[in-house]
Design a protein around this motif. Structure first.
Motif, PDB file in Angstrom:
ATOM      1  N   LEU A 149       4.523  14.714   0.151  1.00  0.00           N
ATOM      2  CA  LEU A 149       4.511  14.843   1.610  1.00  0.00           C
ATOM      3  C   LEU A 149       3.275  15.601   2.082  1.00  0.00           C
ATOM      4  CD1 LEU A 149       8.271  15.617   2.371  1.00  0.00           C
ATOM      5  CD2 LEU A 149       7.103  13.413   2.282  1.00  0.00           C
ATOM      6  N   ARG A 150       2.917  16.655   1.355  1.00  0.00           N
ATOM      7  CA  ARG A 150       1.741  17.435   1.736  1.00  0.00           C
ATOM      8  C   ARG A 150       0.462  16.619   1.574  1.00  0.00           C
ATOM      9  NH1 ARG A 150      -0.157  20.979   5.269  1.00  0.00           N
ATOM     10  NH2 ARG A 150      -1.435  22.628   4.374  1.00  0.00           N
ATOM     11  N   ALA A 151       0.356  15.905   0.452  1.00  0.00           N
ATOM     12  CA  ALA A 151      -0.835  15.087   0.233  1.00  0.00           C
ATOM     13  C   ALA A 151      -0.955  14.000   1.293  1.00  0.00           C
ATOM     14  CB  ALA A 151      -0.786  14.460  -1.164  1.00  0.00           C
ATOM     15  N   GLU A 152       0.166  13.383   1.631  1.00  0.00           N
ATOM     16  CA  GLU A 152       0.179  12.350   2.667  1.00  0.00           C
ATOM     17  C   GLU A 152      -0.239  12.926   4.008  1.00  0.00           C
ATOM     18  OE1 GLU A 152       0.518   8.747   4.463  1.00  0.00           O
ATOM     19  OE2 GLU A 152       0.750   9.104   2.316  1.00  0.00           O
ATOM     20  N   GLN A 153       0.286  14.100   4.342  1.00  0.00           N
ATOM     21  CA  GLN A 153      -0.030  14.740   5.623  1.00  0.00           C
ATOM     22  C   GLN A 153      -1.507  15.121   5.709  1.00  0.00           C
ATOM     23  OE1 GLN A 153      -0.568  18.366   6.026  1.00  0.00           O
ATOM     24  NE2 GLN A 153      -0.882  18.137   8.243  1.00  0.00           N
ATOM     25  N   VAL A 194      11.114   5.920  -1.232  1.00  0.00           N
ATOM     26  CA  VAL A 194      11.191   4.766  -0.331  1.00  0.00           C
ATOM     27  C   VAL A 194      11.301   5.254   1.113  1.00  0.00           C
ATOM     28  CG1 VAL A 194      12.563   2.757   0.351  1.00  0.00           C
ATOM     29  CG2 VAL A 194      12.184   3.242  -2.076  1.00  0.00           C
ATOM     30  N   GLY A 195      12.105   6.298   1.335  1.00  0.00           N
ATOM     31  CA  GLY A 195      12.227   6.862   2.679  1.00  0.00           C
ATOM     32  C   GLY A 195      10.902   7.380   3.205  1.00  0.00           C
ATOM     33  N   VAL A 196      10.137   8.043   2.339  1.00  0.00           N
ATOM     34  CA  VAL A 196       8.806   8.527   2.735  1.00  0.00           C
ATOM     35  C   VAL A 196       7.898   7.350   3.075  1.00  0.00           C
ATOM     36  CG1 VAL A 196       6.727   9.716   1.931  1.00  0.00           C
ATOM     37  CG2 VAL A 196       8.986  10.672   1.421  1.00  0.00           C
ATOM     38  N   ALA A 197       7.927   6.296   2.256  1.00  0.00           N
ATOM     39  CA  ALA A 197       7.097   5.116   2.520  1.00  0.00           C
ATOM     40  C   ALA A 197       7.449   4.503   3.867  1.00  0.00           C
ATOM     41  CB  ALA A 197       7.271   4.092   1.396  1.00  0.00           C
ATOM     42  N   ARG A 198       8.735   4.403   4.169  1.00  0.00           N
ATOM     43  CA  ARG A 198       9.145   3.822   5.445  1.00  0.00           C
ATOM     44  C   ARG A 198       8.752   4.725   6.617  1.00  0.00           C
ATOM     45  NH1 ARG A 198      15.371   2.342   6.510  1.00  0.00           N
ATOM     46  NH2 ARG A 198      15.522   4.607   6.585  1.00  0.00           N
ATOM     47  N   ALA A 199       8.871   6.054   6.436  1.00  0.00           N
ATOM     48  CA  ALA A 199       8.549   6.986   7.518  1.00  0.00           C
ATOM     49  C   ALA A 199       7.063   6.983   7.858  1.00  0.00           C
ATOM     50  CB  ALA A 199       8.997   8.400   7.133  1.00  0.00           C
ATOM     51  N   THR A 200       6.232   6.599   6.888  1.00  0.00           N
ATOM     52  CA  THR A 200       4.781   6.680   7.100  1.00  0.00           C
ATOM     53  C   THR A 200       4.100   5.323   7.247  1.00  0.00           C
ATOM     54  OG1 THR A 200       4.451   6.798   4.689  1.00  0.00           O
ATOM     55  CG2 THR A 200       4.609   8.885   5.881  1.00  0.00           C
ATOM     56  N   VAL A 201       4.839   4.230   7.131  1.00  0.00           N
ATOM     57  CA  VAL A 201       4.210   2.909   7.093  1.00  0.00           C
ATOM     58  C   VAL A 201       3.560   2.530   8.414  1.00  0.00           C
ATOM     59  CG1 VAL A 201       6.252   1.566   7.763  1.00  0.00           C
ATOM     60  CG2 VAL A 201       4.543   0.547   6.228  1.00  0.00           C
ATOM     61  N   THR A 202       4.039   3.044   9.534  1.00  0.00           N
ATOM     62  CA  THR A 202       3.451   2.692  10.829  1.00  0.00           C
ATOM     63  C   THR A 202       2.232   3.543  11.175  1.00  0.00           C
ATOM     64  OG1 THR A 202       4.850   4.209  12.088  1.00  0.00           O
ATOM     65  CG2 THR A 202       5.706   1.977  11.710  1.00  0.00           C
ATOM     66  N   GLU A 250       0.826  -1.212   0.000  1.00  0.00           N
ATOM     67  CA  GLU A 250       0.000   0.000   0.000  1.00  0.00           C
ATOM     68  C   GLU A 250       0.853   1.251   0.000  1.00  0.00           C
ATOM     69  OE1 GLU A 250      -1.943   3.470   1.481  1.00  0.00           O
ATOM     70  OE2 GLU A 250      -0.492   2.325   2.666  1.00  0.00           O
ATOM     71  N   ARG A 251       1.948   1.233   0.787  1.00  0.00           N
ATOM     72  CA  ARG A 251       2.837   2.398   0.841  1.00  0.00           C
ATOM     73  C   ARG A 251       3.561   2.598  -0.488  1.00  0.00           C
ATOM     74  NH1 ARG A 251       1.723   6.374   3.496  1.00  0.00           N
ATOM     75  NH2 ARG A 251      -0.235   5.487   2.798  1.00  0.00           N
ATOM     76  N   LEU A 252       3.995   1.507  -1.108  1.00  0.00           N
ATOM     77  CA  LEU A 252       4.671   1.616  -2.399  1.00  0.00           C
ATOM     78  C   LEU A 252       3.726   2.182  -3.461  1.00  0.00           C
ATOM     79  CD1 LEU A 252       6.851  -1.616  -2.518  1.00  0.00           C
ATOM     80  CD2 LEU A 252       7.669   0.740  -2.631  1.00  0.00           C
ATOM     81  N   ALA A 253       2.480   1.762  -3.430  1.00  0.00           N
ATOM     82  CA  ALA A 253       1.510   2.317  -4.368  1.00  0.00           C
ATOM     83  C   ALA A 253       1.321   3.804  -4.110  1.00  0.00           C
ATOM     84  CB  ALA A 253       0.182   1.571  -4.240  1.00  0.00           C
ATOM     85  N   ARG A 254       1.318   4.170  -2.836  1.00  0.00           N
ATOM     86  CA  ARG A 254       1.102   5.570  -2.463  1.00  0.00           C
ATOM     87  C   ARG A 254       2.215   6.475  -2.985  1.00  0.00           C
ATOM     88  NH1 ARG A 254      -2.416   9.479  -1.725  1.00  0.00           N
ATOM     89  NH2 ARG A 254      -1.728  11.012  -0.204  1.00  0.00           N
ATOM     90  N   VAL A 255       3.454   5.975  -2.988  1.00  0.00           N
ATOM     91  CA  VAL A 255       4.571   6.811  -3.443  1.00  0.00           C
ATOM     92  C   VAL A 255       4.936   6.529  -4.907  1.00  0.00           C
ATOM     93  CG1 VAL A 255       5.500   7.003  -1.116  1.00  0.00           C
ATOM     94  CG2 VAL A 255       6.357   5.193  -2.615  1.00  0.00           C
ATOM     95  N   GLY A 256       4.106   5.742  -5.599  1.00  0.00           N
ATOM     96  CA  GLY A 256       4.316   5.512  -7.022  1.00  0.00           C
ATOM     97  C   GLY A 256       5.446   4.566  -7.362  1.00  0.00           C
ATOM     98  N   LEU A 257       5.695   3.569  -6.492  1.00  0.00           N
ATOM     99  CA  LEU A 257       6.797   2.633  -6.728  1.00  0.00           C
ATOM    100  C   LEU A 257       6.334   1.172  -6.700  1.00  0.00           C
ATOM    101  CD1 LEU A 257       9.734   4.237  -4.682  1.00  0.00           C
ATOM    102  CD2 LEU A 257       9.380   4.273  -7.165  1.00  0.00           C
ATOM    103  N   THR A 258       5.105   0.931  -7.075  1.00  0.00           N
ATOM    104  CA  THR A 258       4.639  -0.455  -7.172  1.00  0.00           C
ATOM    105  C   THR A 258       5.525  -1.229  -8.144  1.00  0.00           C
ATOM    106  OG1 THR A 258       2.347   0.163  -6.684  1.00  0.00           O
ATOM    107  CG2 THR A 258       2.698  -1.924  -7.841  1.00  0.00           C
ATOM    108  N   GLY A 259       5.928  -2.431  -7.738  1.00  0.00           N
ATOM    109  CA  GLY A 259       6.803  -3.248  -8.568  1.00  0.00           C
ATOM    110  C   GLY A 259       8.273  -3.127  -8.218  1.00  0.00           C
ATOM    111  N   PHE A 260       8.586  -2.241  -7.258  1.00  0.00           N
ATOM    112  CA  PHE A 260       9.981  -2.030  -6.860  1.00  0.00           C
ATOM    113  C   PHE A 260      10.360  -2.855  -5.628  1.00  0.00           C
ATOM    114  CE2 PHE A 260       9.538   1.278  -9.823  1.00  0.00           C
ATOM    115  CZ  PHE A 260      10.742   1.930 -10.032  1.00  0.00           C
ATOM    116  N   GLU A 261       9.488  -3.732  -5.177  1.00  0.00           N
ATOM    117  CA  GLU A 261       9.686  -4.442  -3.921  1.00  0.00           C
ATOM    118  C   GLU A 261      11.049  -5.117  -3.800  1.00  0.00           C
ATOM    119  OE1 GLU A 261       5.233  -4.256  -4.483  1.00  0.00           O
ATOM    120  OE2 GLU A 261       7.023  -4.479  -5.732  1.00  0.00           O
ATOM    121  N   SER A 262      11.505  -5.762  -4.847  1.00  0.00           N
ATOM    122  CA  SER A 262      12.714  -6.587  -4.754  1.00  0.00           C
ATOM    123  C   SER A 262      13.999  -5.825  -5.088  1.00  0.00           C
ATOM    124  CB  SER A 262      12.595  -7.804  -5.679  1.00  0.00           C
ATOM    125  OG  SER A 262      12.485  -7.392  -7.026  1.00  0.00           O
TER     126      SER A 262
END
Length: 251
Positions: A186-190, A152-160, A126-138
């Protein structure tokens, strides 16, 4: 949500043993749900202030209250609980080079919570989709561009889904177009999650497009604290010099 009262912090030089005061009598209030920007010259104490808010540094004097809890002299056990309220993105991204993108994002979930593997995987996706990186998992961090690493840093900072997120130079080293995309993200996420955000950035043009309030630190002192509109209209000479980029001597 976050209140600092008369906070000061000094460090002793390992070389000559001299004591240098980094922050001096900081009074600051960040309301719940606010995106607060910290600006100021380099080495003015902005990143140190972020780490004090997160309980990573203790102030030499003053009080720090987060979510109604005074963490100034809290035990390490209490600080561990308080840090669950935070998501953090550090200036250098702090990604683990040997871990995949998915494992980097999952790291705080696994460290803080006992969750089933499928739950962790779904939150990472869900976080990867949110930051536009679906498919980058591996992928490994070394295979990412600078902008992708920031995402990726934004996804990790917001995943919890932490109620407070701290960003230290989230667009450092990025071109203007990519920087604006990061700030817009960042603004949209906030706004979607109604988190309280404190963000340090030197990219003033883009930072001022997303903040609610601005604080300016110069030589360890908070010289301005107000709304973004008030910052734009301020006639304070130091604020004006910094925002306009004028070369009128050292700040």
């Amino acid at each position: 949500m976050i209140t600092l009262s008369k906070v000061s912090k000094s460090f002793q030089s390992q070389g000559d043993g001299a004591v240098r005061r980094v922050l001096s009598n900081i009074d600051l209030n960040v309301p719940k749900g606010c995106l607060y920007g910290l600006i100021g010259p380099g080495a003015s104490g902005k990143s140190v202030l972020l780490k004090i808010i997160a309980g990573l540094f203790r102030p030499d004097q003053g009080r720090v209250v987060v979510g109604g809890e005074d963490i100034t002299s809290a035990s390490e056990l209490m600080l561990q609980e308080t840090r669950r309220q935070f998501g953090m993105l550090f200036q250098n991204n702090a990604l683990f080079d040997h871990l995949s993108v998915a494992d980097n994002i999952a790291f705080p979930l696994r460290r803080l919570f006992d969750l089933p593997a499928d739950n962790v995987a779904s939150q990472v996706a869900e976080r990867l989709a949110r930051v536009g990186l679906t498919g980058f998992e591996s992928r490994l961090p070394g295979a990412l561009s600078g902008g992708q690493k920031k995402r990726v840093g934004v996804a990790r900072a917001t995943v919890t889904r932490a109620p407070i997120v701290l960003y230290d130079e989230p667009a450092a080293g990025l071109d203007p177009v990519t920087s604006q995309k990061i700030f817009d993200l960042l603004r949209a996420e906030q706004q979607e999650s109604q988190t309280t955000v404190v963000m340090v950035s030197s990219d003033l043009d883009r930072l001022l497009t997303v903040t609610d309030r601005i604080g300016m630190i110069v030589q360890g002192e908070l010289v301005f604290d107000g709304s973004t509109n008030d910052a734009r209209a301020s006639r304070h000479p130091v604020v004006r010099q910094f925002l306009d980029g004028l070369d009128e001597g050292p700040l």
